[in-house]
Every structure is written in structure tokens, then in C-alpha cells.
Design a protein around this motif. Sequence first.
Motif, PDB file in Angstrom:
ATOM      1  N   VAL A   5       0.842  -1.193   0.000  1.00  0.00           N
ATOM      2  CA  VAL A   5       0.000   0.000   0.000  1.00  0.00           C
ATOM      3  C   VAL A   5       0.876   1.241   0.000  1.00  0.00           C
ATOM      4  CG1 VAL A   5      -1.756   1.296   1.231  1.00  0.00           C
ATOM      5  CG2 VAL A   5      -1.864  -1.190   1.206  1.00  0.00           C
ATOM      6  N   SER A   6       0.753   2.055  -1.022  1.00  0.00           N
ATOM      7  CA  SER A   6       1.526   3.281  -1.114  1.00  0.00           C
ATOM      8  C   SER A   6       0.935   4.328  -0.188  1.00  0.00           C
ATOM      9  CB  SER A   6       1.508   3.795  -2.555  1.00  0.00           C
ATOM     10  OG  SER A   6       1.967   5.130  -2.601  1.00  0.00           O
ATOM     11  N   PRO A   7       1.775   5.122   0.465  1.00  0.00           N
ATOM     12  CA  PRO A   7       1.249   6.195   1.322  1.00  0.00           C
ATOM     13  C   PRO A   7       0.550   7.279   0.515  1.00  0.00           C
ATOM     14  CG  PRO A   7       3.643   6.356   1.115  1.00  0.00           C
ATOM     15  CD  PRO A   7       3.247   5.056   0.493  1.00  0.00           C
ATOM     16  N   ARG A   8       0.682   7.243  -0.840  1.00  0.00           N
ATOM     17  CA  ARG A   8       0.078   8.280  -1.665  1.00  0.00           C
ATOM     18  C   ARG A   8      -1.377   7.975  -2.008  1.00  0.00           C
ATOM     19  NH1 ARG A   8       3.962   8.957  -6.643  1.00  0.00           N
ATOM     20  NH2 ARG A   8       3.794   6.684  -6.563  1.00  0.00           N
ATOM     21  N   VAL A   9      -1.857   6.761  -1.752  1.00  0.00           N
ATOM     22  CA  VAL A   9      -3.234   6.446  -2.090  1.00  0.00           C
ATOM     23  C   VAL A   9      -4.173   7.112  -1.088  1.00  0.00           C
ATOM     24  CG1 VAL A   9      -2.600   4.248  -3.155  1.00  0.00           C
ATOM     25  CG2 VAL A   9      -3.325   4.293  -0.751  1.00  0.00           C
ATOM     26  N   THR A  10      -5.437   7.232  -1.463  1.00  0.00           N
ATOM     27  CA  THR A  10      -6.414   7.857  -0.587  1.00  0.00           C
ATOM     28  C   THR A  10      -6.682   6.970   0.627  1.00  0.00           C
ATOM     29  OG1 THR A  10      -8.343   6.803  -1.580  1.00  0.00           O
ATOM     30  CG2 THR A  10      -7.532   8.835  -2.634  1.00  0.00           C
ATOM     31  N   PRO A  11      -7.203   7.535   1.708  1.00  0.00           N
ATOM     32  CA  PRO A  11      -7.570   6.706   2.861  1.00  0.00           C
ATOM     33  C   PRO A  11      -8.595   5.636   2.502  1.00  0.00           C
ATOM     34  CG  PRO A  11      -7.481   9.021   3.485  1.00  0.00           C
ATOM     35  CD  PRO A  11      -7.335   8.985   1.991  1.00  0.00           C
ATOM     36  N   LEU A  86     -16.073   3.672  -7.029  1.00  0.00           N
ATOM     37  CA  LEU A  86     -17.336   4.153  -6.463  1.00  0.00           C
ATOM     38  C   LEU A  86     -17.153   4.699  -5.050  1.00  0.00           C
ATOM     39  CD1 LEU A  86     -20.442   4.420  -6.599  1.00  0.00           C
ATOM     40  CD2 LEU A  86     -20.565   2.082  -5.708  1.00  0.00           C
ATOM     41  N   LEU A  87     -16.490   3.943  -4.178  1.00  0.00           N
ATOM     42  CA  LEU A  87     -16.362   4.384  -2.790  1.00  0.00           C
ATOM     43  C   LEU A  87     -15.459   5.610  -2.677  1.00  0.00           C
ATOM     44  CD1 LEU A  87     -16.248   1.022  -0.806  1.00  0.00           C
ATOM     45  CD2 LEU A  87     -18.193   2.528  -1.268  1.00  0.00           C
ATOM     46  N   ASN A  88     -14.407   5.686  -3.486  1.00  0.00           N
ATOM     47  CA  ASN A  88     -13.590   6.900  -3.489  1.00  0.00           C
ATOM     48  C   ASN A  88     -14.384   8.104  -3.968  1.00  0.00           C
ATOM     49  OD1 ASN A  88     -10.566   6.902  -2.793  1.00  0.00           O
ATOM     50  ND2 ASN A  88     -10.810   4.930  -3.836  1.00  0.00           N
ATOM     51  N   HIS A  89     -15.188   7.924  -4.999  1.00  0.00           N
ATOM     52  CA  HIS A  89     -16.008   9.027  -5.519  1.00  0.00           C
ATOM     53  C   HIS A  89     -16.978   9.518  -4.444  1.00  0.00           C
ATOM     54  CE1 HIS A  89     -18.430  11.370  -8.317  1.00  0.00           C
ATOM     55  NE2 HIS A  89     -19.503  10.735  -7.890  1.00  0.00           N
ATOM     56  N   ARG A  90     -17.660   8.598  -3.787  1.00  0.00           N
ATOM     57  CA  ARG A  90     -18.647   8.981  -2.777  1.00  0.00           C
ATOM     58  C   ARG A  90     -17.978   9.622  -1.563  1.00  0.00           C
ATOM     59  NH1 ARG A  90     -23.707   6.248  -3.793  1.00  0.00           N
ATOM     60  NH2 ARG A  90     -24.240   6.422  -1.586  1.00  0.00           N
ATOM     61  N   ALA A  92     -15.132  11.259  -1.545  1.00  0.00           N
ATOM     62  CA  ALA A  92     -14.657  12.589  -1.926  1.00  0.00           C
ATOM     63  C   ALA A  92     -15.806  13.595  -1.882  1.00  0.00           C
ATOM     64  CB  ALA A  92     -14.031  12.551  -3.318  1.00  0.00           C
ATOM     65  N   LEU A  93     -16.953  13.222  -2.437  1.00  0.00           N
ATOM     66  CA  LEU A  93     -18.103  14.129  -2.407  1.00  0.00           C
ATOM     67  C   LEU A  93     -18.541  14.425  -0.981  1.00  0.00           C
ATOM     68  CD1 LEU A  93     -20.342  12.824  -5.349  1.00  0.00           C
ATOM     69  CD2 LEU A  93     -18.783  14.780  -5.334  1.00  0.00           C
ATOM     70  N   ALA A  94     -18.516  13.406  -0.123  1.00  0.00           N
ATOM     71  CA  ALA A  94     -18.910  13.607   1.276  1.00  0.00           C
ATOM     72  C   ALA A  94     -17.977  14.578   1.990  1.00  0.00           C
ATOM     73  CB  ALA A  94     -18.932  12.264   2.007  1.00  0.00           C
ATOM     74  N   ALA A  95     -16.736  14.641   1.519  1.00  0.00           N
ATOM     75  CA  ALA A  95     -15.757  15.568   2.104  1.00  0.00           C
ATOM     76  C   ALA A  95     -15.763  16.924   1.399  1.00  0.00           C
ATOM     77  CB  ALA A  95     -14.360  14.950   2.023  1.00  0.00           C
ATOM     78  N   GLY A  96     -16.700  17.108   0.473  1.00  0.00           N
ATOM     79  CA  GLY A  96     -16.792  18.378  -0.242  1.00  0.00           C
ATOM     80  C   GLY A  96     -15.765  18.532  -1.342  1.00  0.00           C
ATOM     81  N   LEU A  97     -15.234  17.412  -1.846  1.00  0.00           N
ATOM     82  CA  LEU A  97     -14.206  17.440  -2.885  1.00  0.00           C
ATOM     83  C   LEU A  97     -14.753  16.870  -4.191  1.00  0.00           C
ATOM     84  CD1 LEU A  97     -11.245  16.007  -0.758  1.00  0.00           C
ATOM     85  CD2 LEU A  97     -11.728  18.427  -1.228  1.00  0.00           C
TER      86      LEU A  97
END
Length: 259
Positions: A5-11, A86-90, A92-97
Motif C-alpha cells: 500500500v503506497s502512502p500516496r493512495v487515498t484513505p 465508487l467508494l472513493n467518488h462517494r 470525496a463528495l462527502a468531504a466536499g471534494l
Amino acid sequence: MNPAVSPRVTPTTAALLQWWFDPPCTQARAGLGFHDEQRREILRTIAAHEALDGDAPPRERPVHRVALSTGIDQIRVLLALLVWQLLNHRDALAAGLDDPRFTSHFIAVAHHARARDRLFATFSGQPVPGSHGARDFGTAGLVRLAELLIPGHRRDEVYGFVCAHVCSGAQFVRQPVSDGVIAISDGRLEALECLARLPRVMVFDDESHPPHWARGIGGVTSPAWRQHLRRIASSRDELCAQVVFSQGAHREAAEPSWL
């Protein structure tokens, strides 16, 4: 955390990679897991895609190629990548991004009727006898593989999206859905029309099983059609991700590609 797991990937991605590949999680599933080739291709695709600059010129946006040996099914990789997007998209939107690397719009190009049937069974379940097209979602391949693919606390979220957004490419062209779609398309014009109507999209295409019209109809060959699809995708202002499955080395126990 898994060393891959790269530290650069999203949580969100880091949590998924732990669920999929970390030994405590894999051991708890008692044998339900990914083949080494599936794992390799998932990690490689995610690493390449998350490193993208969403504002980069289209010519710099790569096609993600997934090469699996004959006999290693592609559907687990497709589903894992769809859940990751899908989960990254959702999230991100939940975080206002608005992260341009992620989307809730998907096209799965399946040139053969049997392949499309398998995809519908994967996402929507087996047909209910005498129900005029209704399907039993409880029998879906996604549900069967949920323990592997989706952390428990997010399954209802994924199930809800899939149940509401799976359709044929023809259905989508007639009545597009703005907040997301999983369009199962026959390729050629239908897939191109789906692509033209979607803002940001991920296209899955199985290059290892060419269509019946691969030798050309009206002068259009399978390679020419794919090149046309990619030209359209690369001309878009929005990031269009393409995941192309191809055949690697031969394995003896061959299975159909789309499950």
C-alpha cells in the motif's frame, strides 16, 4: 498495513487494500481471496491511476491494461476496481471534494450476448422464473463475493447503488441517469453513445474475446472500433479511464472471462 500500500493512495483506497490483501483479513475469509495475478493487476492499476493528475492533457492519460492468464477470471478484478472507484467518488463528495480521478459512471463493454448475460447475473442476479425480466439480487455474483470485495460496513451502500443503477446500454441511451450508472453495452455504436452522454466515466473492455464482427462489418474492424473509442475518450476534457482486459500466458483450466 500491507507493504504494497503506497502512502500516496487515498484513505478509502488504503482501507480497501487492507480488506482485500492484509493477512488478518484474508485468513478470516477461509480461502475466499484473490489469485496472485488478480492481486498484482489490481495493485498496479490502482497505483497508476491514483498517481494521475486529473487536470493533465488527455494524451497523458494512459489506458490501464489488465493481463491475466487464461483460467484466471476477470470478474473479481472488474468488481474490485468498480468498488474502489465508487467508494472513493462517494467519500470525496462527502468531504466536499470533486476528485477527477474517481467516478460513479461505468460502462462494461461485452460484445457477446452470453457475456452480457453473465455481467447482468454478476450485478443483478439470476432471472426470476416467470417474472418478465426481474432478477433475484441475492443470487448476484457481487453478493456472493461481497465478503471478499466490500468491507461489511459499506455493503449496503454498494448494494443500493448497484440495484438502482445497472442497466443495458440501450436503456441508458434512452433515459440517461445523471448520478451514476453501470451500463452493460454490446459495444460499437451503443457503447460510443453511452460514452458521449457521460461526463466522467470508467470503461471496462474485454480485448481477449473479440466480437463476432471482429473481421469487419461495413469496413469497421474490432481494432478500428477500439481505436475510435479511445480517440473519443482521449478527446474529452473530463478524465475518462479505460481498463482493457487482455489475455496473458495460457493456463490449463480455462474459464469464461466475464465469470
